[in-house]
Design a protein around this motif. Structure first.
Motif, PDB file in Angstrom:
ATOM      1  N   GLU A   1       4.555   2.746   1.766  1.00  0.00           N
ATOM      2  CA  GLU A   1       5.659   3.381   1.026  1.00  0.00           C
ATOM      3  C   GLU A   1       5.928   4.767   1.582  1.00  0.00           C
ATOM      4  OE1 GLU A   1       4.471   3.115  -3.184  1.00  0.00           O
ATOM      5  OE2 GLU A   1       6.417   2.144  -3.420  1.00  0.00           O
ATOM      6  N   ALA A   2       4.834   5.464   1.932  1.00  0.00           N
ATOM      7  CA  ALA A   2       4.995   6.818   2.470  1.00  0.00           C
ATOM      8  C   ALA A   2       5.769   6.770   3.781  1.00  0.00           C
ATOM      9  CB  ALA A   2       3.628   7.463   2.680  1.00  0.00           C
ATOM     10  N   ALA A   3       5.467   5.777   4.614  1.00  0.00           N
ATOM     11  CA  ALA A   3       6.177   5.649   5.886  1.00  0.00           C
ATOM     12  C   ALA A   3       7.650   5.369   5.625  1.00  0.00           C
ATOM     13  CB  ALA A   3       5.565   4.531   6.723  1.00  0.00           C
ATOM     14  N   ARG A   4       7.911   4.533   4.620  1.00  0.00           N
ATOM     15  CA  ARG A   4       9.296   4.214   4.287  1.00  0.00           C
ATOM     16  C   ARG A   4      10.016   5.461   3.770  1.00  0.00           C
ATOM     17  NH1 ARG A   4       8.626  -0.549   0.996  1.00  0.00           N
ATOM     18  NH2 ARG A   4       7.950  -1.563   2.903  1.00  0.00           N
ATOM     19  N   ALA A   5       9.279   6.229   2.944  1.00  0.00           N
ATOM     20  CA  ALA A   5       9.868   7.455   2.402  1.00  0.00           C
ATOM     21  C   ALA A   5      10.150   8.460   3.505  1.00  0.00           C
ATOM     22  CB  ALA A   5       8.931   8.066   1.357  1.00  0.00           C
ATOM     23  N   ALA A   6       9.383   8.388   4.601  1.00  0.00           N
ATOM     24  CA  ALA A   6       9.624   9.303   5.714  1.00  0.00           C
ATOM     25  C   ALA A   6      10.839   8.868   6.509  1.00  0.00           C
ATOM     26  CB  ALA A   6       8.391   9.361   6.617  1.00  0.00           C
ATOM     27  N   GLY A   7      11.296   7.638   6.307  1.00  0.00           N
ATOM     28  CA  GLY A   7      12.474   7.145   7.005  1.00  0.00           C
ATOM     29  C   GLY A   7      12.161   6.173   8.128  1.00  0.00           C
ATOM     30  N   SER A   8      10.910   5.717   8.252  1.00  0.00           N
ATOM     31  CA  SER A   8      10.552   4.787   9.331  1.00  0.00           C
ATOM     32  C   SER A   8      11.274   3.459   9.152  1.00  0.00           C
ATOM     33  CB  SER A   8       9.043   4.520   9.323  1.00  0.00           C
ATOM     34  OG  SER A   8       8.333   5.709   9.247  1.00  0.00           O
TER      35      SER A   8
ATOM     36  N   ASN B   1      -3.908  -1.946  10.787  1.00  0.00           N
ATOM     37  CA  ASN B   1      -4.797  -2.176   9.664  1.00  0.00           C
ATOM     38  C   ASN B   1      -5.150  -3.648   9.482  1.00  0.00           C
ATOM     39  OD1 ASN B   1      -5.241   0.449   8.074  1.00  0.00           O
ATOM     40  ND2 ASN B   1      -3.078   0.496   8.613  1.00  0.00           N
TER      41      ASN B   1
ATOM     42  N   LYS C   1       0.836  -1.210   0.000  1.00  0.00           N
ATOM     43  CA  LYS C   1       0.000   0.000   0.000  1.00  0.00           C
ATOM     44  C   LYS C   1       0.868   1.256   0.000  1.00  0.00           C
ATOM     45  CE  LYS C   1      -4.231  -1.208  -0.238  1.00  0.00           C
ATOM     46  NZ  LYS C   1      -4.980  -1.958   0.727  1.00  0.00           N
ATOM     47  N   GLU C   2       0.299   2.299  -0.581  1.00  0.00           N
ATOM     48  CA  GLU C   2       1.075   3.537  -0.681  1.00  0.00           C
ATOM     49  C   GLU C   2       1.380   4.139   0.679  1.00  0.00           C
ATOM     50  OE1 GLU C   2      -0.827   6.150  -3.447  1.00  0.00           O
ATOM     51  OE2 GLU C   2       0.249   5.285  -5.128  1.00  0.00           O
ATOM     52  N   PHE C   3       0.495   3.941   1.656  1.00  0.00           N
ATOM     53  CA  PHE C   3       0.800   4.566   2.947  1.00  0.00           C
ATOM     54  C   PHE C   3       1.992   3.897   3.620  1.00  0.00           C
ATOM     55  CE2 PHE C   3      -2.577   1.551   4.314  1.00  0.00           C
ATOM     56  CZ  PHE C   3      -1.942   0.926   5.374  1.00  0.00           C
TER      57      PHE C   3
ATOM     58  N   ARG D   1       3.379  -0.030  13.801  1.00  0.00           N
ATOM     59  CA  ARG D   1       2.583   1.178  13.858  1.00  0.00           C
ATOM     60  C   ARG D   1       1.749   1.398  12.595  1.00  0.00           C
ATOM     61  NH1 ARG D   1       1.170   5.609  16.249  1.00  0.00           N
ATOM     62  NH2 ARG D   1       1.279   7.592  15.188  1.00  0.00           N
ATOM     63  N   HIS D   2       2.273   0.939  11.457  1.00  0.00           N
ATOM     64  CA  HIS D   2       1.558   1.232  10.222  1.00  0.00           C
ATOM     65  C   HIS D   2       0.744   0.056   9.699  1.00  0.00           C
ATOM     66  CE1 HIS D   2       3.265   5.241   9.636  1.00  0.00           C
ATOM     67  NE2 HIS D   2       4.356   4.738  10.194  1.00  0.00           N
TER      68      HIS D   2
ATOM     69  N   ARG E   1       8.880  -0.103  13.124  1.00  0.00           N
ATOM     70  CA  ARG E   1       7.841   0.917  13.203  1.00  0.00           C
ATOM     71  C   ARG E   1       6.786   0.680  12.120  1.00  0.00           C
ATOM     72  NH1 ARG E   1       7.172   5.648  15.784  1.00  0.00           N
ATOM     73  NH2 ARG E   1       5.871   7.103  14.667  1.00  0.00           N
TER      74      ARG E   1
END
Lengths: 338, 332, 366
Positions: free
Chosen positions: B222-229, B242, B218-220, B237-238, B233
């Motif tokens: 990927e977004a967490a990964r892009a944030a550096g998580s 879900n 899911k993109e969210f 957390r992500h 985490r």
């Protein structure tokens, strides 16, 4: 034989949901002539797809209900037609093409089986004759090796090819009206061009009327004779394509055109966007539904819902209290007069 | 960053259409669950059952093996053995003994109540174990495709391939003989709970793995990964929040299954040993005498079993409906 | 193989000769996805080359548009640049800025070039503060189980920025910047419309004050009027914070509106690369011609009088690309024996105008 093929009068289709009653289509009236190509433009939630589903008799009670209205198709009142009569109309005299060709084809049957079933259902022909008609209709939509491709399954076709199959299926019974609901939205732009050209040519050949539902004003500009713009369950403006594109009279249509990025326009600094977002269809604003987003709203717009009425141009109708006094052609994005 | 980018005139309008009160996921969940009639009834039933089974024995004086002290108190309801005319200790239901007494004169009602403890202990402990092990294994396998996934899933295949009853029977009798185990683990209910926990987590692990496989794309995420998580985490957390719906629903169903298997083992005589009452054991004892007309012990214990498992399953149904993300009310 | 010399526009080369005004240089980037068969012992039977050897560079403060149809590799390129996917070959050089201690005890900002594609975990984590991404789907890109505050502050938490209170203040500030009410911090994504969600996604990308943002189809899922609002917002933000954008899209009219320069991709290759107005007014690659001619223009007279170039057939599978020029199977001007044999290289045809075609010619399409 009258010129008018389809007349929709004060159609209201509501849905009961967890949150309340969704007035998806709320007082829509229009007519389509024989051979006419009509575009229905609007954003998501404007009621354009529900209008089409209502015409096709595909509104499922108890959640969805056509509350009032009449749909007259060549003398038949579709809303009062018994289901078995309606089945003959649906797919036979009125055909529909959906946005997603993958989900509208059954993956476990071959293209041929599905085409032949439709043909046998609506035309009094034998299986083998139906197969020939099926092959011919695939050839009509320019699918190479039509006879052998009849035995292929939907997944063996690409997205564009599947939409061709859908068109073939829709047109195989020579319908008088073809309803196309976002037929090219899922496709790439070069494929979209192929499909639109094909649909245009086939509809022209057969004199089929087309109701094309889309969010893409560019597609409408190239394809449709007449256009109706829908917003929050109602038609806000209707007229010939050039009326709507060159002389929009409703602030929403005007805003929509201003929101479009254009291939032929060098960069303007800012797009002339419509502020805000469409209202929730459960909690429609009082008075004019576009009022909260409108730059030209007056007190009267809060009080009364404007009805679709004639303008100074023949055949160009608009639902705006200020239509007569506003000259939107002269308004630029910087100076919206209040 | 300075406050307020210039020229975003339509800005605050873009926030239109948000209701005054925040609607949390929890609110949505509660409304939907409350609308599910069977689940509502099941929830009330289970709450009462818990109260009675775990609290009542301490409050009232009902003893586990309460004997019907005065056998002749109600001579009218007293049965005699049809063959030899002797008075029987097995009394039918009466006002003082609503469920009657069993073949040695013990009060069936208090034994049903005490027997519920074994069932609920097994159900809940097994559920907890399965949820923990299944989630961790499934999460790791789903998040790290490749070697980790391969190894873990082959273990799951083996676990799922074991014949449940024979293994439970054999190990159920072996485990109490292991000297190093703490005493409570050698008690019938706990042995079975842990055994079932070990045998039943495979299914949940597969569900969680499938869930993680799709959520990690899911993109969210990927977004967490892009944030550096980091991975931990992202997993906890992500992704995990879900995946909770299927985990909760599957766990509920495991609870029902565990209760039934415990009953079956006790019925067959391999579960909790007498005199500790269990619904399965009581059903077995009751069934032996039911043909002679002493139907009440069997009826009482098996009804308690069926009602409890039904309630648990209805609860699972309700939870599934309430947690189903496809039912999320979309803003159109 | 692209063998053109390093120029201001299309680049291949190392970090040492990267001009000062270039922020990002993608050098011979290749991304392959293995095709595996077998149940027990999976063996690789082939590879899909989603991106095959592309090079480009993005200058500070500009917007580079990357357009193409589905399956052309544009999103894969974006993910390789972000290192959300591991590139198979090639480098992604990024000019980063770092604070370093000076001899006299103060700090100064120095810039140097690092390869994102081969950076170690620590370097990559630090780079994430400078490179951010906005995703296409405003529904899938926000975690449905997290509040707006949780979503927008996630990058701040991960990079240990500020206290909880400071982070909340920052979130409110960011929400105001993207045009949402700061009071909505405790709401969940499902309460917002598509446009509002995309604003939340933009706020998240801005949280760490990045210098470079990859915009992966940021407006394709939105309604027209909302699209315009978000495009305006993106332009305002670029001006306000001096951001550099890599804008990925399939909609050529949106790309024309927002980009300074445009690269057109087909089947994993860049086929044409030019300044915006050059590309739209004087395109030279036959694929660009077809693509431009297929985009409908909301003007009935113009639209009906335009000549449309209808391409034959479908895009070939990237697992089995045609030999020679990858477009030769659908190209209206392909020459047998040439186009299906020799692969055309990107060649400079004019000031900053690069075309990969054996028979390029200027053609006006509207």
């Amino acid at each position: 034989m009258s010129d008018v093929l389809l007349a929709v009068d004060d159609l209201r289709t509501y849905f009961a949901t967890e949150e309340g009653v969704v007035r998806a289509v709320d007082g829509v009236s229009f007519t389509i002539n024989r051979g006419e190509r009509r575009g229905v433009v609007g954003e998501s939630g404007s009621g354009k797809s529900v209008t089409a589903m209502s015409i096709m008799g595909l509104i499922e009670p108890p959640a969805g209900q056509i509350v009032t209205g009449a749909i007259d198709f060549d003398g038949l009142n579709l809303l009062e037609l018994p289901e078995d009569e309606m089945r003959k109309v649906r797919g036979g005299r009125i055909a529909m093409i959906f946005q997603d060709p993958m989900t509208s084809l059954n993956p476990v049957y071959t293209i041929g089986q599905q085409l032949i079933e439709t043909i046998v259902l609506h035309q009094n022909v034998s299986k083998s004759a139906a197969r020939e008609i099926a092959a011919q209709s695939l050839a009509d939509v320019q699918i190479p090796y039509p006879a052998s491709r009849l035995d292929d399954f939907p997944h063996q076709f690409s997205g564009g090819m599947r939409q061709r199959v859908m068109i073939a299926m829709g047109l195989s019974c020579n319908p008088e009206l073809l309803i196309a609901d976002e037929p090219t939205t899922a496709l790439d732009v070069t494929t979209q061009a192929q499909i639109l050209d094909l649909m245009l040519a086939l509809a022209d050949d057969r004199g089929t009327s087309v109701l094309l539902i889309t969010h893409d004003l560019g597609v409408v500009a190239g394809f449709c004779d007449t256009v109706q713009v829908m917003y929050a369950g109602g038609i806000v403006e209707s007229g010939s394509a050039s009326d709507i594109f060159y002389d929009p009279k409703h602030p929403y249509s005007w805003g929509l055109l201003g929101s479009m990025t254009r291939l032929d326009a060098a960069q303007m600094h800012r797009l002339n966007s419509v502020r805000g977002a469409p209202p929730s269809v459960i909690n429609l604003p009082e008075g004019c539904r576009f009022r909260p987003r409108c730059d030209f709203a007056l007190d009267v717009c809060r009080e009364r819902l404007p009805l679709l009425g004639p303008s100074d141009v023949e055949g160009h109708t608009v639902a705006c209290h200020r239509a007569a006094e506003l000259d939107l052609k002269l308004v630029t994005s910087e100076g919206a007069p209040r | 960053m300075s406050n307020g980018a210039s020229g975003i005139d339509e800005s605050i309008d873009a926030a239109e259409g948000i209701s005054a009160e925040p609607v949390t996921q929890w609110d949505l969940f509660r409304t939907r669950l409350a609308r599910h009639k069977q689940a509502r009834i099941a929830a009330i039933f289970l709450a009462l059952l818990f109260a009675i089974v775990f609290v009542a024995p301490f409050v009232t004086c009902a003893e586990r093996d309460a004997y019907c002290g005065k056998l002749l108190e109600h001579p009218a309801t007293q049965l005699r053995d049809p063959e030899n005319g002797l008075l029987l200790v097995q009394n039918p239901p009466s006002t003082t003994r609503p469920f009657g007494t069993d073949d040695i004169g013990r009060d069936v009602l208090s034994r049903v109540i005490h027997g519920g403890r074994a069932s609920l202990t097994v159900g809940l402990t097994t559920g907890l174990l399965v949820a923990t092990v299944g989630t961790i294994v499934g999460a790791l396998a789903g998040y790290y495709p490749g070697a980790v996934d391969q190894v873990l899933m082959r273990i799951v295949d083996v676990i799922l391939g074991l014949p449940l009853l024979p293994v439970a029977i054999v190990f159920g009798s072996l485990v109490p003989q292991i000297p190093v185990l703490p005493a409570f683990l050698k008690e019938g209910a706990w042995v079975i709970a842990f055994l079932l926990g070990i045998l039943l987590w495979g299914g949940l692990a597969r569900i969680v793995r499938a869930e993680f496989l799709s959520l990690r794309e899911k993109e969210f995420v990927e977004a967490a990964r892009a944030a550096g998580s980091n991975d931990r985490r992202i997993i906890f957390r992500h992704i995990l929040p879900n995946a909770m719906s299927p985990i909760i629903v599957a766990t509920t169903l495991v609870v029902g299954t565990a209760i039934i298997i415990e009953a079956a083992l006790s019925f067959l005589g391999f579960g909790v040993r007498p005199p500790t009452p269990t619904w399965g054991g009581m059903s077995a004892a009751g069934a032996r005498v039911a043909t002679k007309g002493f139907w009440w012990e069997f009826l009482a214990s098996s009804s308690a079993l069926v009602a409890t498992v039904l309630a648990v399953n209805f609860m699972g149904d309700g939870l599934r409906d309430a947690l189903d993300p496809t039912q999320t009310i979309e803003r159109k | 193989m692209t063998t053109g010399k390093i120029t201001e526009y299309v680049a291949d080369g190392g970090p040492e000769d990267m001009p000062e005004d270039v922020l990002l240089r993608v050098n011979h980037l290749v991304k392959e996805f293995p095709i595996k068969r077998g149940i027990f012992f999976k063996s690789q039977v082939g590879a899909v080359q989603a991106v095959s050897d592309i090079s480009f560079q993005v200058r500070k403060g500009e917007t580079l548009g990357l357009v193409g149809e589905s399956g052309c590799g544009k999103s894969t390129t974006a993910r390789c640049v972000m290192r959300l996917l591991e590139p198979t070959e090639g480098q992604v050089y990024f000019r980063r800025e770092r604070e370093v201690a000076t001899a006299d005890g103060g700090t100064e900002v120095v810039s140097d070039v690092v390869d994102v594609a081969s950076a170690d975990a620590g370097t990559l984590r630090a780079l994430r503060r400078q490179i951010q991404i906005v995703f296409q789907d405003p529904y899938a890109s926000l975690n449905p189980r997290m509040t707006v505050a949780g979503i927008v502050s996630e990058p701040l938490i991960v990079h240990n920025v500020g206290t909880a209170q400071e982070r909340l203040e920052k979130v409110k500030e960011l929400l105001a910047v993207v045009g949402l009410s700061p009071e909505h911090t405790n709401r969940y994504p499902h309460e917002f419309s598509g446009g509002q969600r995309q604003r939340i996604g933009i706020a998240r990308a801005l949280a760490l004050n990045p210098r470079f943002i990859v915009l992966d189809e940021p407006v394709s899922a939105l309604d027209v009027s909302i699209q315009a609002q978000v495009l305006n917002l993106l332009q305002d933000l670029q001006e306000e914070y001096g951001l550099t954008y890599l804008f990925i899209a399939h909609d050529l009219s949106v790309v024309r509106h927002i980009s300074d320069r445009v690269a057109v991709m087909y089947l994993g290759k860049i086929v044409e690369f030019a300044e915006r107005d050059t590309l739209y007014d004087a395109p030279m690659h036959p694929y660009t011609h077809a693509l431009l001619s297929a985009v409908p223009i909301p003007d009935p007279e113009l639209e009906r009088s335009r000549e449309r170039i209808i391409l034959e057939g479908d895009i070939p599978s990237p697992a089995d690309p045609p030999p020679g020029c990858r477009f030769n199977t659908r190209c209206p001007i392909a020459v047998q024996g040439k186009c299906d044999v020799d692969e055309p290289l990107l060649t400079q045809m004019g000031e900053g105008h690069w075309v990969a075609c054996h028979f390029p010619e200027v053609k006006k399409v509207f």
